[in-house]
Design an enzyme around this catalytic site. Sequence first.
Site, PDB file in Angstrom:
ATOM      1  N   ASN A  28       3.252  -7.745 -16.852  1.00  0.00           N
ATOM      2  CA  ASN A  28       3.120  -7.050 -15.866  1.00  0.00           C
ATOM      3  C   ASN A  28       2.326  -8.242 -14.337  1.00  0.00           C
ATOM      4  O   ASN A  28       0.877  -7.875 -15.031  1.00  0.00           O
ATOM      5  CB  ASN A  28       3.726  -5.753 -15.027  1.00  0.00           C
ATOM      6  N   ASP A  30       0.984  -8.307 -11.670  1.00  0.00           N
ATOM      7  CA  ASP A  30       1.330  -7.635  -9.806  1.00  0.00           C
ATOM      8  C   ASP A  30      -0.316  -8.019  -9.637  1.00  0.00           C
ATOM      9  O   ASP A  30      -1.058  -7.806  -9.336  1.00  0.00           O
ATOM     10  CB  ASP A  30       1.898  -6.559 -10.173  1.00  0.00           C
ATOM     11  N   ARG A  39      -8.696 -12.687  -1.635  1.00  0.00           N
ATOM     12  CA  ARG A  39      -9.323 -13.462  -1.263  1.00  0.00           C
ATOM     13  C   ARG A  39      -9.246 -14.314   0.138  1.00  0.00           C
ATOM     14  O   ARG A  39      -9.046 -14.507   0.506  1.00  0.00           O
ATOM     15  CB  ARG A  39     -10.375 -13.917  -2.389  1.00  0.00           C
ATOM     16  N   HIS A  71       6.640  -6.860  -9.599  1.00  0.00           N
ATOM     17  CA  HIS A  71       7.059  -6.368  -8.278  1.00  0.00           C
ATOM     18  C   HIS A  71       7.212  -6.817  -7.007  1.00  0.00           C
ATOM     19  O   HIS A  71       5.611  -6.622  -6.889  1.00  0.00           O
ATOM     20  CB  HIS A  71       6.846  -4.573  -8.621  1.00  0.00           C
ATOM     21  N   HIS A  78       1.149  -7.842  -3.707  1.00  0.00           N
ATOM     22  CA  HIS A  78      -0.055  -8.152  -3.725  1.00  0.00           C
ATOM     23  C   HIS A  78       1.192  -9.300  -4.071  1.00  0.00           C
ATOM     24  O   HIS A  78       0.933 -10.762  -3.934  1.00  0.00           O
ATOM     25  CB  HIS A  78      -0.031  -7.485  -5.215  1.00  0.00           C
ATOM     26  N   THR A 128      -0.446   2.758  -6.536  1.00  0.00           N
ATOM     27  CA  THR A 128       1.037   2.017  -7.425  1.00  0.00           C
ATOM     28  C   THR A 128       1.780   2.543  -7.573  1.00  0.00           C
ATOM     29  O   THR A 128       2.009   3.496  -6.667  1.00  0.00           O
ATOM     30  CB  THR A 128       0.163   1.445  -8.750  1.00  0.00           C
ATOM     31  N   HIS A 219       3.688   2.260 -17.814  1.00  0.00           N
ATOM     32  CA  HIS A 219       2.762   2.986 -16.806  1.00  0.00           C
ATOM     33  C   HIS A 219       1.834   3.566 -17.294  1.00  0.00           C
ATOM     34  O   HIS A 219       2.199   4.692 -17.879  1.00  0.00           O
ATOM     35  CB  HIS A 219       3.427   3.523 -15.572  1.00  0.00           C
ATOM     36  N   GLY A 220       0.492   2.727 -16.738  1.00  0.00           N
ATOM     37  CA  GLY A 220      -0.343   4.163 -17.827  1.00  0.00           C
ATOM     38  C   GLY A 220      -0.873   2.930 -19.134  1.00  0.00           C
ATOM     39  O   GLY A 220      -1.853   3.784 -19.616  1.00  0.00           O
ATOM     40  N   HIS A 242      -1.317  -3.500 -15.812  1.00  0.00           N
ATOM     41  CA  HIS A 242      -3.262  -3.154 -15.653  1.00  0.00           C
ATOM     42  C   HIS A 242      -4.238  -2.961 -16.766  1.00  0.00           C
ATOM     43  O   HIS A 242      -4.768  -4.085 -16.674  1.00  0.00           O
ATOM     44  CB  HIS A 242      -3.421  -2.022 -14.952  1.00  0.00           C
TER      45      HIS A 242
HETATM   46  N1  PXP Z   1       6.183  -0.057 -15.164  1.00  0.00           N
HETATM   47  C1  PXP Z   1       6.715  -0.235 -13.640  1.00  0.00           C
HETATM   48  C2  PXP Z   1       7.918   0.435 -13.278  1.00  0.00           C
HETATM   49  C3  PXP Z   1       5.550  -0.473 -12.939  1.00  0.00           C
HETATM   50  O1  PXP Z   1       6.309   0.132 -11.275  1.00  0.00           O
HETATM   51  C4  PXP Z   1       4.487  -0.278 -13.301  1.00  0.00           C
HETATM   52  C5  PXP Z   1       3.296  -0.407 -12.265  1.00  0.00           C
HETATM   53  O2  PXP Z   1       3.918  -1.275 -11.540  1.00  0.00           O
HETATM   54  C6  PXP Z   1       4.273  -0.921 -14.620  1.00  0.00           C
HETATM   55  C7  PXP Z   1       5.338  -0.649 -14.832  1.00  0.00           C
HETATM   56  C8  PXP Z   1       3.145  -1.240 -15.055  1.00  0.00           C
HETATM   57  O3  PXP Z   1       2.497  -0.110 -14.895  1.00  0.00           O
HETATM   58  P1  PXP Z   1       0.096  -0.496 -15.738  1.00  0.00           P
HETATM   59  O4  PXP Z   1      -0.081  -0.850 -14.055  1.00  0.00           O
HETATM   60  O5  PXP Z   1      -0.341   0.708 -15.630  1.00  0.00           O
HETATM   61  O6  PXP Z   1       0.761  -0.787 -17.009  1.00  0.00           O
END
Ligand code: PXP
Length: 265
Positions: A28, A30, A39, A71, A78, A128, A219-220, A242
């Site tokens: 990801n 993003d 910036r 996303h 972003h 997020t 996520h995370g 992230h």
């Molecule tokens: N999957 C989905 C559906 C998300 O919305 C996100 C966060 O944008 C992620 C995965 C990735 O999460 P992270 O940036 O914490 O790895």
Amino acid sequence: MSIGKNPSSFRRMIKQPESQSSILLGVNVDHCATLRQARYYHEPKALIAEPNVLDFALLSEMAGADGITMHLREDRRHVQAFDVEQVKASINTRLNLEIACTESMAAYAIKLKPNSVCLVPEKREEITTEGGLDLIENFDRVKYVVCAMSEANISTSLFIDPDEKQIEAAVRLGAPWVELHTGTFSNNFALGKYKKAWNALRNGAKLAHKLGLIINAGHGINYKNIHLIKNLPHLNELNIGHSIISRALVVGINEAVKEMLQLMK
Ligand code: PXP
């Protein structure tokens, strides 16, 4: 926009990951755009605007990522539409586009034709994506988008909490994939008390598999909790942003992706 063909027939066209030997990685990107926007908010398209999201996506792919996830938030905080379009036109793997469950975003996805869309909840005030999409509360809206995607030959993933009722609703909606929200587990892992959240994820994955869904998660997820996450049963793909982008600040994106892939084995 018309309601498409029955999405459960579409589900049967998608390869189940039975023969897959390893978990796939969707990177990801993003937060690469988050850094650029910090910036170059007023001129994100300028040649000097850095970091370059497309470069990041291409380098992630070269390092072994199986796909790129982006996303396109409605507030465009972003990733911008031009980022998505450049990545779509240039990558050799798959683009997974995360969108809010709205008519305008569905129309955008149909025009863009990513390989898949992932429907996520979107709140302006969140930093997020916090929490999964509530499929029960939003059943009709989700159904509308799942059917529209199915009609356009785009497969849909639903980002949900690992909750029995949500998983059952995903089946009723006919989406081929779910992405289990690993945020509660990840937050609790950081605090050292993750057993309950882990059990919820594991039971959710088992139930989703039993009901015929393909299971992604995200996520995370980071370099510390991946040794547990990778043991989730029936896992098809992890979407990680992230932690990979953060690690890339230190070692570069090539190394950051390779390290994660190594840990996922
Ligand atoms: N999957 C989905 C559906 C998300 O919305 C996100 C966060 O944008 C992620 C995965 C990735 O999460 P992270 O940036 O914490 O790895």
